[in-house]
Design an enzyme around this catalytic site. Structure first.
Site, mmCIF file in Angstrom:
data_model
loop_
_atom_site.group_PDB
_atom_site.id
_atom_site.type_symbol
_atom_site.label_atom_id
_atom_site.label_comp_id
_atom_site.label_asym_id
_atom_site.label_seq_id
_atom_site.Cartn_x
_atom_site.Cartn_y
_atom_site.Cartn_z
ATOM 1 N N GLY A 1 -37.111 11.029 26.501
ATOM 2 C CA GLY A 1 -36.358 10.645 27.483
ATOM 3 C C GLY A 1 -35.618 9.441 27.288
ATOM 4 O O GLY A 1 -36.354 8.367 26.692
ATOM 5 N N ARG B 1 -35.712 16.044 23.014
ATOM 6 C CA ARG B 1 -37.409 16.334 22.960
ATOM 7 C C ARG B 1 -37.437 17.788 21.944
ATOM 8 O O ARG B 1 -36.749 18.624 22.220
ATOM 9 C CB ARG B 1 -37.697 16.822 24.414
ATOM 10 C CG ARG B 1 -37.404 15.791 25.502
ATOM 11 C CD ARG B 1 -38.081 16.260 26.623
ATOM 12 N NE ARG B 1 -37.737 15.336 27.784
ATOM 13 C CZ ARG B 1 -38.136 14.286 28.164
ATOM 14 N NH1 ARG B 1 -39.427 13.722 27.166
ATOM 15 N NH2 ARG B 1 -37.731 13.427 29.229
ATOM 16 N N ASP C 1 -44.985 9.261 25.167
ATOM 17 C CA ASP C 1 -46.188 9.607 24.424
ATOM 18 C C ASP C 1 -46.122 10.777 23.532
ATOM 19 O O ASP C 1 -46.579 10.980 22.252
ATOM 20 C CB ASP C 1 -47.105 9.865 25.427
ATOM 21 C CG ASP C 1 -46.872 10.574 26.522
ATOM 22 O OD1 ASP C 1 -45.939 11.095 26.483
ATOM 23 O OD2 ASP C 1 -47.906 10.954 27.428
ATOM 24 N N THR D 1 -40.122 4.080 27.277
ATOM 25 C CA THR D 1 -40.186 4.986 28.638
ATOM 26 C C THR D 1 -40.148 4.158 29.753
ATOM 27 O O THR D 1 -40.443 3.055 29.969
ATOM 28 C CB THR D 1 -41.442 5.967 28.508
ATOM 29 O OG1 THR D 1 -41.406 6.628 29.785
ATOM 30 C CG2 THR D 1 -42.486 4.979 28.173
ATOM 31 N N ASP E 1 -41.402 5.222 32.467
ATOM 32 C CA ASP E 1 -42.671 5.515 33.022
ATOM 33 C C ASP E 1 -43.566 4.576 32.904
ATOM 34 O O ASP E 1 -44.674 4.455 33.878
ATOM 35 C CB ASP E 1 -43.373 6.797 32.649
ATOM 36 C CG ASP E 1 -42.269 8.039 32.907
ATOM 37 O OD1 ASP E 1 -41.292 7.924 33.705
ATOM 38 O OD2 ASP E 1 -42.368 9.144 32.109
ATOM 39 N N ASP F 1 -46.270 4.539 31.082
ATOM 40 C CA ASP F 1 -47.592 5.035 31.097
ATOM 41 C C ASP F 1 -48.116 5.088 29.820
ATOM 42 O O ASP F 1 -48.972 6.173 29.463
ATOM 43 C CB ASP F 1 -47.416 6.718 31.856
ATOM 44 C CG ASP F 1 -46.184 7.354 30.717
ATOM 45 O OD1 ASP F 1 -45.814 6.747 29.993
ATOM 46 O OD2 ASP F 1 -46.155 8.699 30.956
ATOM 47 N N ARG G 1 -34.965 6.145 61.200
ATOM 48 C CA ARG G 1 -35.396 7.398 60.462
ATOM 49 C C ARG G 1 -36.256 6.982 59.355
ATOM 50 O O ARG G 1 -36.411 5.750 58.702
ATOM 51 C CB ARG G 1 -34.337 8.033 59.692
ATOM 52 C CG ARG G 1 -33.426 8.907 60.462
ATOM 53 C CD ARG G 1 -32.302 9.468 59.783
ATOM 54 N NE ARG G 1 -31.121 10.010 60.734
ATOM 55 C CZ ARG G 1 -30.117 10.304 60.054
ATOM 56 N NH1 ARG G 1 -29.576 10.026 58.856
ATOM 57 N NH2 ARG G 1 -29.317 11.052 60.799
ATOM 58 N N ARG H 1 -42.945 11.040 35.931
ATOM 59 C CA ARG H 1 -43.840 12.252 35.635
ATOM 60 C C ARG H 1 -45.378 12.325 36.441
ATOM 61 O O ARG H 1 -45.407 12.220 37.426
ATOM 62 C CB ARG H 1 -44.130 12.311 34.039
ATOM 63 C CG ARG H 1 -43.973 13.721 33.540
ATOM 64 C CD ARG H 1 -44.366 13.623 32.084
ATOM 65 N NE ARG H 1 -43.247 13.553 31.570
ATOM 66 C CZ ARG H 1 -42.348 14.035 30.885
ATOM 67 N NH1 ARG H 1 -42.259 15.440 31.284
ATOM 68 N NH2 ARG H 1 -41.315 13.840 30.362
#
Ligand code: F6P
Length: 334
Positions: free
Chosen positions: A23, A84, A115, A138, A140, A142, A175, A184
Protein backbone atom coordinates in the site's frame (compact mmCIF):
# COMPACT_ATOMS: atom_id res chain seq x y z
CA UNK A 1 15.10 16.19 14.30
CA UNK A 2 16.60 12.70 14.63
CA UNK A 3 19.95 11.65 16.01
CA UNK A 4 21.80 9.99 13.14
CA UNK A 5 24.23 7.13 13.81
CA UNK A 6 27.89 7.71 13.09
CA UNK A 7 28.76 5.17 10.40
CA UNK A 8 32.09 4.65 8.73
CA UNK A 9 32.16 4.13 4.96
CA UNK A 10 33.56 0.64 4.42
CA UNK A 11 32.04 -0.50 1.13
CA UNK A 12 31.65 0.80 -2.36
CA UNK A 13 28.71 0.08 -4.66
CA UNK A 14 28.23 0.05 -8.38
CA UNK A 15 24.47 0.65 -8.40
CA UNK A 16 21.56 0.70 -5.96
CA UNK A 17 18.00 -0.14 -7.01
CA UNK A 18 15.02 1.27 -5.17
CA UNK A 19 11.39 0.18 -5.16
CA UNK A 20 8.15 0.91 -3.32
CA UNK A 21 5.84 -1.98 -2.56
CA UNK A 22 2.47 -2.74 -0.93
CA UNK A 23 0.00 0.00 0.00
CA UNK A 24 1.37 3.43 -0.89
CA UNK A 25 1.89 5.90 1.94
CA UNK A 26 2.43 9.67 1.98
CA UNK A 27 6.18 10.21 2.35
CA UNK A 28 7.33 7.50 -0.02
CA UNK A 29 8.40 10.19 -2.49
CA UNK A 30 10.65 12.09 -0.05
CA UNK A 31 12.13 8.70 0.92
CA UNK A 32 12.90 7.91 -2.74
CA UNK A 33 14.43 11.37 -3.10
CA UNK A 34 16.55 10.76 0.03
CA UNK A 35 17.95 7.50 -1.34
CA UNK A 36 18.56 8.87 -4.86
CA UNK A 37 20.27 12.10 -3.81
CA UNK A 38 22.38 10.45 -1.06
CA UNK A 39 23.55 7.74 -3.47
CA UNK A 40 24.31 10.08 -6.39
CA UNK A 41 26.20 12.47 -4.09
CA UNK A 42 28.36 9.51 -3.09
CA UNK A 43 29.07 8.52 -6.69
CA UNK A 44 26.68 5.54 -6.73
CA UNK A 45 24.33 4.97 -9.67
CA UNK A 46 20.61 4.49 -8.88
CA UNK A 47 17.89 2.52 -10.68
CA UNK A 48 14.23 3.14 -9.93
CA UNK A 49 12.12 -0.03 -10.17
CA UNK A 50 8.57 0.55 -11.44
CA UNK A 51 5.55 -1.12 -9.73
CA UNK A 52 7.31 -2.86 -6.84
CA UNK A 53 8.36 -6.50 -7.02
CA UNK A 54 6.24 -7.08 -10.17
CA UNK A 55 8.27 -4.45 -12.03
CA UNK A 56 11.49 -5.95 -10.72
CA UNK A 57 10.51 -9.36 -12.13
CA UNK A 58 9.72 -7.75 -15.47
CA UNK A 59 13.03 -5.85 -15.47
CA UNK A 60 11.19 -2.55 -15.48
CA UNK A 61 14.04 -0.33 -14.29
CA UNK A 62 15.06 3.20 -15.15
CA UNK A 63 18.17 5.18 -14.34
CA UNK A 64 17.44 7.87 -11.75
CA UNK A 65 19.12 11.24 -11.97
CA UNK A 66 18.99 14.10 -9.51
CA UNK A 67 16.33 15.65 -11.76
CA UNK A 68 14.16 12.50 -11.55
CA UNK A 69 13.38 13.35 -7.93
CA UNK A 70 13.06 17.11 -8.37
CA UNK A 71 9.77 18.55 -7.12
CA UNK A 72 8.48 15.38 -5.50
CA UNK A 73 9.12 16.02 -1.80
CA UNK A 74 5.60 17.44 -1.41
CA UNK A 75 3.75 14.82 -3.47
CA UNK A 76 1.71 11.93 -2.02
CA UNK A 77 1.75 8.43 -3.53
CA UNK A 78 4.93 7.11 -5.11
CA UNK A 79 6.48 8.19 -8.40
CA UNK A 80 7.79 4.62 -8.78
CA UNK A 81 4.27 3.16 -8.45
CA UNK A 82 3.50 0.22 -6.18
CA UNK A 83 1.72 -3.10 -6.11
CA UNK A 84 1.15 -6.20 -4.00
CA UNK A 85 2.98 -9.11 -5.64
CA UNK A 86 1.65 -12.49 -4.43
CA UNK A 87 4.03 -14.41 -6.71
CA UNK A 88 7.03 -13.01 -4.85
CA UNK A 89 6.31 -15.42 -1.98
CA UNK A 90 7.77 -18.19 -4.15
CA UNK A 91 11.50 -18.81 -4.09
CA UNK A 92 11.76 -19.59 -7.84
CA UNK A 93 10.12 -16.26 -8.60
CA UNK A 94 12.56 -14.40 -6.35
CA UNK A 95 15.44 -16.10 -8.20
CA UNK A 96 14.21 -14.34 -11.34
CA UNK A 97 14.36 -10.99 -9.51
CA UNK A 98 17.91 -11.68 -8.35
CA UNK A 99 18.88 -12.44 -11.96
CA UNK A 100 17.45 -9.10 -13.13
CA UNK A 101 19.43 -7.21 -10.48
CA UNK A 102 22.67 -9.06 -11.27
CA UNK A 103 22.28 -8.64 -15.04
CA UNK A 104 22.00 -4.87 -14.54
CA UNK A 105 25.12 -4.72 -12.34
CA UNK A 106 23.05 -3.79 -9.28
CA UNK A 107 24.64 -4.76 -5.97
CA UNK A 108 22.17 -3.23 -3.50
CA UNK A 109 18.42 -2.82 -3.15
CA UNK A 110 16.31 -0.50 -0.98
CA UNK A 111 12.71 -1.59 -0.40
CA UNK A 112 10.15 0.85 1.00
CA UNK A 113 6.94 -0.77 2.24
CA UNK A 114 5.04 -2.60 4.97
CA UNK A 115 5.52 -6.01 6.56
CA UNK A 116 4.77 -8.06 3.40
CA UNK A 117 7.27 -6.02 1.40
CA UNK A 118 9.91 -6.31 4.12
CA UNK A 119 9.38 -10.08 4.20
CA UNK A 120 10.26 -10.17 0.48
CA UNK A 121 13.31 -7.97 1.19
CA UNK A 122 14.54 -10.36 3.91
CA UNK A 123 14.23 -13.37 1.58
CA UNK A 124 16.16 -11.59 -1.17
CA UNK A 125 18.96 -10.76 1.29
CA UNK A 126 19.12 -14.38 2.43
CA UNK A 127 19.04 -15.87 -1.05
CA UNK A 128 21.58 -13.63 -2.83
CA UNK A 129 24.76 -11.58 -2.44
CA UNK A 130 22.81 -8.38 -2.98
CA UNK A 131 22.83 -6.02 0.01
CA UNK A 132 19.23 -5.26 0.99
CA UNK A 133 17.86 -2.50 3.24
CA UNK A 134 14.18 -2.03 4.12
CA UNK A 135 12.44 1.21 5.09
CA UNK A 136 9.11 1.14 6.97
CA UNK A 137 6.49 2.68 4.67
CA UNK A 138 2.88 2.25 5.78
CA UNK A 139 0.12 4.36 7.26
CA UNK A 140 -0.62 1.54 9.74
CA UNK A 141 2.49 2.04 11.94
CA UNK A 142 2.40 -1.68 12.68
CA UNK A 143 6.03 -2.57 11.96
CA UNK A 144 8.02 -4.17 14.75
CA UNK A 145 11.28 -2.43 15.70
CA UNK A 146 10.33 1.12 14.79
CA UNK A 147 8.18 3.63 16.64
CA UNK A 148 7.16 5.41 13.50
CA UNK A 149 6.55 4.59 9.86
CA UNK A 150 6.54 6.76 6.75
CA UNK A 151 2.98 8.02 6.21
CA UNK A 152 1.51 7.42 9.65
CA UNK A 153 1.58 11.06 10.79
CA UNK A 154 -0.01 12.26 7.55
CA UNK A 155 -2.75 9.62 7.76
CA UNK A 156 -3.54 10.62 11.36
CA UNK A 157 -3.85 14.25 10.30
CA UNK A 158 -5.96 13.39 7.26
CA UNK A 159 -8.38 11.47 9.47
CA UNK A 160 -8.47 14.38 11.92
CA UNK A 161 -9.34 16.87 9.16
CA UNK A 162 -12.29 14.67 8.23
CA UNK A 163 -13.43 14.05 11.81
CA UNK A 164 -13.29 17.73 12.74
CA UNK A 165 -15.81 18.31 9.95
CA UNK A 166 -17.96 15.31 10.81
CA UNK A 167 -18.12 16.52 14.40
CA UNK A 168 -20.00 19.65 13.31
CA UNK A 169 -22.83 17.49 11.96
CA UNK A 170 -22.61 15.05 14.88
CA UNK A 171 -23.11 17.90 17.28
CA UNK A 172 -25.75 19.82 15.24
CA UNK A 173 -27.92 16.70 14.91
CA UNK A 174 -26.95 15.13 18.25
CA UNK A 175 -26.09 11.92 16.46
CA UNK A 176 -23.42 9.33 16.94
CA UNK A 177 -20.95 9.05 14.07
CA UNK A 178 -19.01 5.83 13.73
CA UNK A 179 -15.86 6.76 11.84
CA UNK A 180 -13.92 3.81 10.48
CA UNK A 181 -10.20 4.23 9.97
CA UNK A 182 -7.70 1.92 8.25
CA UNK A 183 -4.97 -0.07 9.96
CA UNK A 184 -5.79 -3.65 8.96
CA UNK A 185 -5.42 -5.80 12.10
CA UNK A 186 -3.65 -3.11 14.10
CA UNK A 187 -5.16 -0.31 16.21
CA UNK A 188 -2.33 2.24 16.15
CA UNK A 189 -3.99 4.54 13.66
CA UNK A 190 -7.37 4.32 15.44
CA UNK A 191 -5.87 4.97 18.87
CA UNK A 192 -3.86 8.00 17.79
CA UNK A 193 -6.78 9.39 15.80
CA UNK A 194 -9.14 8.71 18.72
CA UNK A 195 -6.98 10.58 21.23
CA UNK A 196 -6.34 13.51 18.89
CA UNK A 197 -10.00 13.77 17.85
CA UNK A 198 -11.31 13.58 21.42
CA UNK A 199 -13.41 10.57 20.43
CA UNK A 200 -15.96 9.23 22.88
CA UNK A 201 -14.84 5.66 22.21
CA UNK A 202 -12.12 3.91 20.30
CA UNK A 203 -12.58 0.35 19.06
CA UNK A 204 -9.45 -1.59 18.06
CA UNK A 205 -8.78 -5.20 17.00
CA UNK A 206 -6.37 -5.72 19.93
CA UNK A 207 -9.26 -5.60 22.42
CA UNK A 208 -12.44 -7.55 21.92
CA UNK A 209 -15.58 -5.49 21.99
CA UNK A 210 -19.01 -6.57 23.27
CA UNK A 211 -21.31 -4.79 20.84
CA UNK A 212 -24.41 -4.82 23.04
CA UNK A 213 -22.54 -3.60 26.06
CA UNK A 214 -20.86 -0.82 24.11
CA UNK A 215 -24.17 0.24 22.57
CA UNK A 216 -25.76 0.38 26.00
CA UNK A 217 -22.87 2.38 27.41
CA UNK A 218 -23.08 4.96 24.63
CA UNK A 219 -26.85 5.36 25.10
CA UNK A 220 -26.36 5.74 28.85
CA UNK A 221 -23.68 8.35 28.21
CA UNK A 222 -26.10 10.31 26.07
CA UNK A 223 -28.88 10.16 28.69
CA UNK A 224 -26.63 11.19 31.54
CA UNK A 225 -25.13 13.97 29.41
CA UNK A 226 -21.68 12.37 29.83
CA UNK A 227 -21.03 11.59 26.21
CA UNK A 228 -20.23 14.73 24.35
CA UNK A 229 -18.29 14.35 21.14
CA UNK A 230 -20.57 11.85 19.39
CA UNK A 231 -17.50 10.48 17.61
CA UNK A 232 -16.65 6.79 17.84
CA UNK A 233 -13.45 5.79 16.06
CA UNK A 234 -13.48 2.19 14.87
CA UNK A 235 -10.43 0.42 13.42
CA UNK A 236 -11.32 -1.52 10.27
CA UNK A 237 -9.87 -4.78 11.65
CA UNK A 238 -9.13 -7.88 9.65
CA UNK A 239 -12.75 -8.68 8.76
CA UNK A 240 -14.95 -5.78 7.69
CA UNK A 241 -18.43 -5.19 9.09
CA UNK A 242 -17.95 -4.34 12.77
CA UNK A 243 -18.68 -0.64 12.24
CA UNK A 244 -22.06 -1.40 10.62
CA UNK A 245 -22.91 -3.97 13.30
CA UNK A 246 -22.22 -1.37 15.96
CA UNK A 247 -24.41 1.16 14.13
CA UNK A 248 -27.19 -1.43 13.95
CA UNK A 249 -26.96 -1.98 17.69
CA UNK A 250 -27.24 1.75 18.38
CA UNK A 251 -30.24 1.94 16.05
CA UNK A 252 -31.99 -0.80 17.98
CA UNK A 253 -31.48 1.29 21.08
CA UNK A 254 -33.23 4.29 19.55
CA UNK A 255 -30.23 6.25 18.29
CA UNK A 256 -29.84 7.60 14.77
CA UNK A 257 -26.21 6.74 14.12
CA UNK A 258 -24.33 7.38 10.88
CA UNK A 259 -21.33 5.51 9.52
CA UNK A 260 -18.42 7.16 7.73
CA UNK A 261 -15.70 4.94 6.27
CA UNK A 262 -12.64 7.11 5.66
CA UNK A 263 -10.95 4.43 3.53
CA UNK A 264 -8.23 5.29 1.03
CA UNK A 265 -8.52 9.02 1.65
CA UNK A 266 -6.08 8.28 4.51
CA UNK A 267 -3.45 6.96 2.11
CA UNK A 268 -3.32 9.99 -0.16
CA UNK A 269 -2.43 13.64 0.04
CA UNK A 270 0.72 15.67 0.58
CA UNK A 271 2.99 14.27 3.27
CA UNK A 272 3.13 16.21 6.54
CA UNK A 273 6.33 18.04 7.52
CA UNK A 274 7.00 15.28 10.05
CA UNK A 275 6.74 12.55 7.42
CA UNK A 276 8.94 14.48 4.99
CA UNK A 277 11.74 14.77 7.57
CA UNK A 278 11.34 11.14 8.67
CA UNK A 279 11.31 9.83 5.09
CA UNK A 280 14.23 12.00 3.95
CA UNK A 281 16.33 10.94 6.95
CA UNK A 282 15.53 7.24 6.53
CA UNK A 283 16.17 7.39 2.78
CA UNK A 284 19.57 9.05 3.14
CA UNK A 285 20.53 6.79 6.05
CA UNK A 286 19.66 3.66 4.04
CA UNK A 287 22.51 4.56 1.68
CA UNK A 288 24.83 5.26 4.60
CA UNK A 289 24.03 1.89 6.20
CA UNK A 290 24.79 0.16 2.89
CA UNK A 291 28.13 1.96 2.66
CA UNK A 292 28.90 0.88 6.22
CA UNK A 293 28.50 -2.74 5.13
CA UNK A 294 25.02 -3.48 6.53
CA UNK A 295 22.46 -5.71 4.82
CA UNK A 296 19.26 -7.55 5.75
CA UNK A 297 18.19 -4.74 8.08
CA UNK A 298 15.41 -2.19 8.30
CA UNK A 299 16.29 1.40 9.11
CA UNK A 300 13.80 2.59 11.70
CA UNK A 301 13.46 5.07 14.53
CA UNK A 302 13.28 4.77 18.34
CA UNK A 303 13.64 7.37 21.09
CA UNK A 304 14.39 10.07 18.55
CA UNK A 305 17.28 8.17 16.98
CA UNK A 306 17.68 6.43 13.63
CA UNK A 307 18.72 2.82 14.11
CA UNK A 308 19.05 -0.53 12.37
CA UNK A 309 16.83 -3.51 13.11
CA UNK A 310 17.48 -6.99 11.67
CA UNK A 311 14.79 -7.77 9.07
CA UNK A 312 14.53 -11.21 10.58
CA UNK A 313 13.08 -9.77 13.81
CA UNK A 314 11.00 -7.15 11.96
CA UNK A 315 9.03 -9.90 10.26
CA UNK A 316 9.09 -12.40 13.14
CA UNK A 317 7.54 -10.25 15.86
CA UNK A 318 4.32 -8.33 16.08
CA UNK A 319 4.37 -4.73 17.27
CA UNK A 320 2.01 -4.46 20.22
CA UNK A 321 -0.29 -1.54 20.86
CA UNK A 322 0.77 0.14 24.11
CA UNK A 323 -2.10 -0.67 26.55
CA UNK A 324 -1.42 2.59 28.41
CA UNK A 325 -1.99 4.59 25.26
CA UNK A 326 -5.25 2.79 24.64
CA UNK A 327 -6.34 3.35 28.26
CA UNK A 328 -5.55 7.03 27.80
CA UNK A 329 -7.84 7.20 24.78
CA UNK A 330 -10.70 5.90 26.93
CA UNK A 331 -9.79 7.74 30.12
CA UNK A 332 -9.91 11.17 28.54
CA UNK A 333 -13.58 10.75 27.83
CA UNK A 334 -14.85 9.59 31.18
O1 F6P B 1 -1.50 -1.39 4.88
C1 F6P B 1 -2.06 -0.20 4.45
C2 F6P B 1 -3.53 -0.36 4.20
O2 F6P B 1 -4.04 0.91 3.80
C3 F6P B 1 -4.35 -0.93 5.35
O3 F6P B 1 -4.62 0.02 6.35
C4 F6P B 1 -5.57 -1.42 4.61
O4 F6P B 1 -6.20 -2.45 5.32
C5 F6P B 1 -4.99 -1.93 3.33
O5 F6P B 1 -3.76 -1.26 3.14
C6 F6P B 1 -5.87 -1.72 2.11
O6 F6P B 1 -5.20 -2.27 1.02
P1 F6P B 1 -5.67 -2.09 -0.50
O7 F6P B 1 -5.38 -0.69 -0.91
O8 F6P B 1 -4.85 -3.08 -1.24
O9 F6P B 1 -7.14 -2.38 -0.51
Amino acid sequence: MYTLPDLEVLRDFNAIAILTSGGDSPGMNPAIRGVVRAALNNGIQVYGVQRGYSGLLAGDLRVMTSASVRNIVQRGGTILKSDRCEAFKQKEVRQQAIKVLEQNGIDALVVIGGDGSLTGAHSLAEESDIAVIGLPGTIDNDIFGTEDTIGFDTAVNTALDAIDKIRDTASSHERYFLVEVMGRNSGFLATHVGIAAGAEKVVVPEYEVQIEQLGQQLCDNRRSGKGSSGIIVVAEGQTPGLTYRLAQQLKQQGEEPRVCILGHIQRGGRPSGHDRVLASSLGAMAVRYLQAGYSDIMVGVANGAILDVPLDSVIRYRKGLDPKLFELALLLHK
